[in-house]
Scaffold this motif. Sequence first.
Motif, PDB file in Angstrom:
ATOM      1  N   ASP A  22     -19.397   1.845   8.760  1.00 46.98           N
ATOM      2  CA  ASP A  22     -19.216   2.670   7.426  1.00 46.98           C
ATOM      3  C   ASP A  22     -20.254   3.705   7.532  1.00 46.98           C
ATOM      4  OD1 ASP A  22     -17.252   1.078   6.409  1.00 46.98           O
ATOM      5  OD2 ASP A  22     -18.435  -0.571   5.930  1.00 46.98           O
ATOM      6  N   LEU A  72     -13.469   5.916  -0.414  1.00 55.47           N
ATOM      7  CA  LEU A  72     -14.397   4.709  -0.393  1.00 55.47           C
ATOM      8  C   LEU A  72     -14.043   4.185   1.229  1.00 55.47           C
ATOM      9  CD1 LEU A  72     -13.241   3.108  -3.794  1.00 55.47           C
ATOM     10  CD2 LEU A  72     -15.041   4.625  -3.246  1.00 55.47           C
ATOM     11  N   HIS A  73     -15.112   4.704   1.957  1.00 57.54           N
ATOM     12  CA  HIS A  73     -14.967   4.238   3.088  1.00 57.54           C
ATOM     13  C   HIS A  73     -15.299   2.852   3.562  1.00 57.54           C
ATOM     14  CE1 HIS A  73     -18.868   5.033   2.586  1.00 57.54           C
ATOM     15  NE2 HIS A  73     -19.238   5.980   3.692  1.00 57.54           N
ATOM     16  N   GLY A  74     -15.561   2.073   2.473  1.00 54.84           N
ATOM     17  CA  GLY A  74     -15.872   0.646   2.836  1.00 54.84           C
ATOM     18  C   GLY A  74     -14.481  -0.051   2.840  1.00 54.84           C
ATOM     19  N   ARG A  75     -13.399   0.345   2.331  1.00 53.94           N
ATOM     20  CA  ARG A  75     -12.080   0.010   1.730  1.00 53.94           C
ATOM     21  C   ARG A  75     -11.160   0.568   2.909  1.00 53.94           C
ATOM     22  NH1 ARG A  75     -13.193  -4.338  -1.983  1.00 53.94           N
ATOM     23  NH2 ARG A  75     -15.141  -3.559  -2.793  1.00 53.94           N
ATOM     24  N   ARG A 118     -21.686  -3.932   9.096  1.00 50.31           N
ATOM     25  CA  ARG A 118     -20.857  -3.036   9.063  1.00 50.31           C
ATOM     26  C   ARG A 118     -21.339  -1.446   9.444  1.00 50.31           C
ATOM     27  NH1 ARG A 118     -16.499  -4.339   4.957  1.00 50.31           N
ATOM     28  NH2 ARG A 118     -16.064  -2.003   5.153  1.00 50.31           N
TER      29      ARG A 118
END
Lengths: 274, 435
Positions: free
Chosen positions: A241, B197-200, A238
Amino acid sequence: MKYPKLSLDKLINEGTGSVTVQERRKFLKLGLSIAGVYAGGTILSLTSVIGKAQASGGGVFVEKYPYNPHYSMVIRQSLCIDCEKCVDACNMTNHVPEYGYRTRILTKKYTGKLDKQVEFIPVLCNQCNKPACVRACPTKATYKDPVTGIVLMENKKCIGCKTCILACPYDARYFNVEKRAVDKCDFCWDKRLSQGETETGCSAACPTGSRTFGNLTDPENIVYKLVHQLEEQVWVIRPADDTKPNIFYMKGNMRSVDNILNEQKFKYFDPNKS
Amino acid sequence: MTARIVNISKRWGFHGLTALKDASPGYKIIMGFFLLMTMAGLAFGLHALYVGYHHVYGVTREISWGLLIAVYIFCVVTSTGLCIISSIGHVFGGEAFMPIAKRAVFMSIIFMFGGFCIIFFDIENPFRMAIWNVFSPNFVSNMWWMGTLYGAYLLFMIIEYYFLLEQNHTLSRLMGFFGLVVGVAAHSNLGAVFGMLHGRPFWYGPYLPIYFIFSAAMSGGCAILFFTTLGWKINPEIMNQRMERAVKAVTQVTIFLISVIIFFTIWKILTGMVSEGKELIIMSLLTGDYAVNFWLFEVFLGMFLPLYLLIRSRGNNFNLILVATGLMMIGIFYMRYDIVIPGQMESVYHSLGVVEASDLLSYTPSLHEIMASLFGIGFIALTYFAGEKMLNGHQLEKHEIVPEGGYICPGCGAIHFMEEGETEEDAMKRHHRIW
């Protein structure tokens, strides 16, 4: 005005003997940085951790890390056989309850590939340099250790809002009822590293060497060597991110990696060797 | 001491427990029902706290925010919305909106308390929060700002309500302004708790903080209409010309805000359909497990039906408004639910293409979660019904409650008090700071 006529057929091949080692390295690096872009930008993502230089294609590594020792793990994906000894070792060492886990092994299946049908990907807390969980925590219960860069928990401050669990792009956190706090991988800091051990429970238990733990600031360390080679692609999970993780992934079964580990650099590219 | 209480109750239009005793049996049954709901919810919540949420809640490691967070958001969104819509009148001077202020601010406080009741049973260590929020604040955490700003917001709203009861328009306006600013900041921070929440990918971005504000305003309009028309059913006397005008104005604003939210929703869906990280969830809302939630509750009950009915009502047909906004409240709850749960359905490892994360995760609320939510909802309903009676329908223009020395201001409809030797006009000017 007349132009001199060029006859390409008459030119003599210079051969590769006259190309210097530096030239060759430069060329390889150029190729790799392009390959990195084609492979989904994974090489570029790695550079965010190490420094800008590698991304520029110029090829000079910047050996500057924010922490010392900068603990890191390289996972050689092809070596993982899903024996789960790492998971067991982790659960034993850190008293992880049955309903939770700090590390796990994911399975990726392929069809129509000649060499293998399945691949195992161990995942754990990435001890990010820009951890989303630390920013999200309202009470600083989770924090980045200023010396080692490990993301640690101060259990008594955890209010249990679970924002960090959702902030984490690696699903590395769970609420531990017994501790009344969120629990996560701390690179075995509490149980092993602070006691003088040099390896985490999982990497010590790994029978194939898939999990390699070490210090990224030490040029003699295996982790340093695996990350600072150009032959084989190294990536992080990832990358978009932008958390700048410290768990690196590579396939890890190429001969070039063996060469690095055996310190036999450029064995296959020696121009003087027939 | 007794005399003082009597005096205050007169000034505030406070009818006390006698008003509850005089209520009709049907009214008592309704209140008993909500009291029972509150007590049962509290019992379930305390049981969950005692045995550990882990054992009785449906939330998992991956889906850690469940029904309770959705209901909490529903409550605080409505609270902020009530503050926003009522501020049009008593903060910014939109005269048509003035008569709704008292009930709106009262309900805003109650919804906030209800929200806090619910979040209490979601946070694992609520008692630690009070300590470490103060002694170890993380200023870059949205969660910290949300908690702190909502605390300040609640304080401002309570002070504002006090001044509204006291008929002190200057200070109530000032407090209302602070409450509005802090409330909007708190509420957009709530959006940012998700939006940062940058992972979502389903949540990430500036969309949610902005959407939350507009959505709150819509909920606020809906809640004011619902509670005012319900109050009219309970006590038809509260309606007068000024109140009718206010309902009409709020209806118009609500129709406008529903249109805004329809616009927001359309673009959320369309942009999500072309985004790799959102597509699966969007398709789940459109055609998958959440299709009923989305199409029936969120779109039909929450937007299109109320839009149609509110337009049909012309702001005059209170029965129609009551039905429309009642259905809309249900729809709005699903809107909140469809933000919280679907945002967590896609595993963070889905993009890795691994077997473990190939399907969307599922979540079903457990009995304890439903009951703990009903604790907050029951509390809100109970306090509303009690308030309608005890505070005399939150009305300003009822002759019996105009105390000695007071009169009803022809401008704002509130009760003003004349100082010695002052004419009504002077008093009005003094109250409204017209010199």
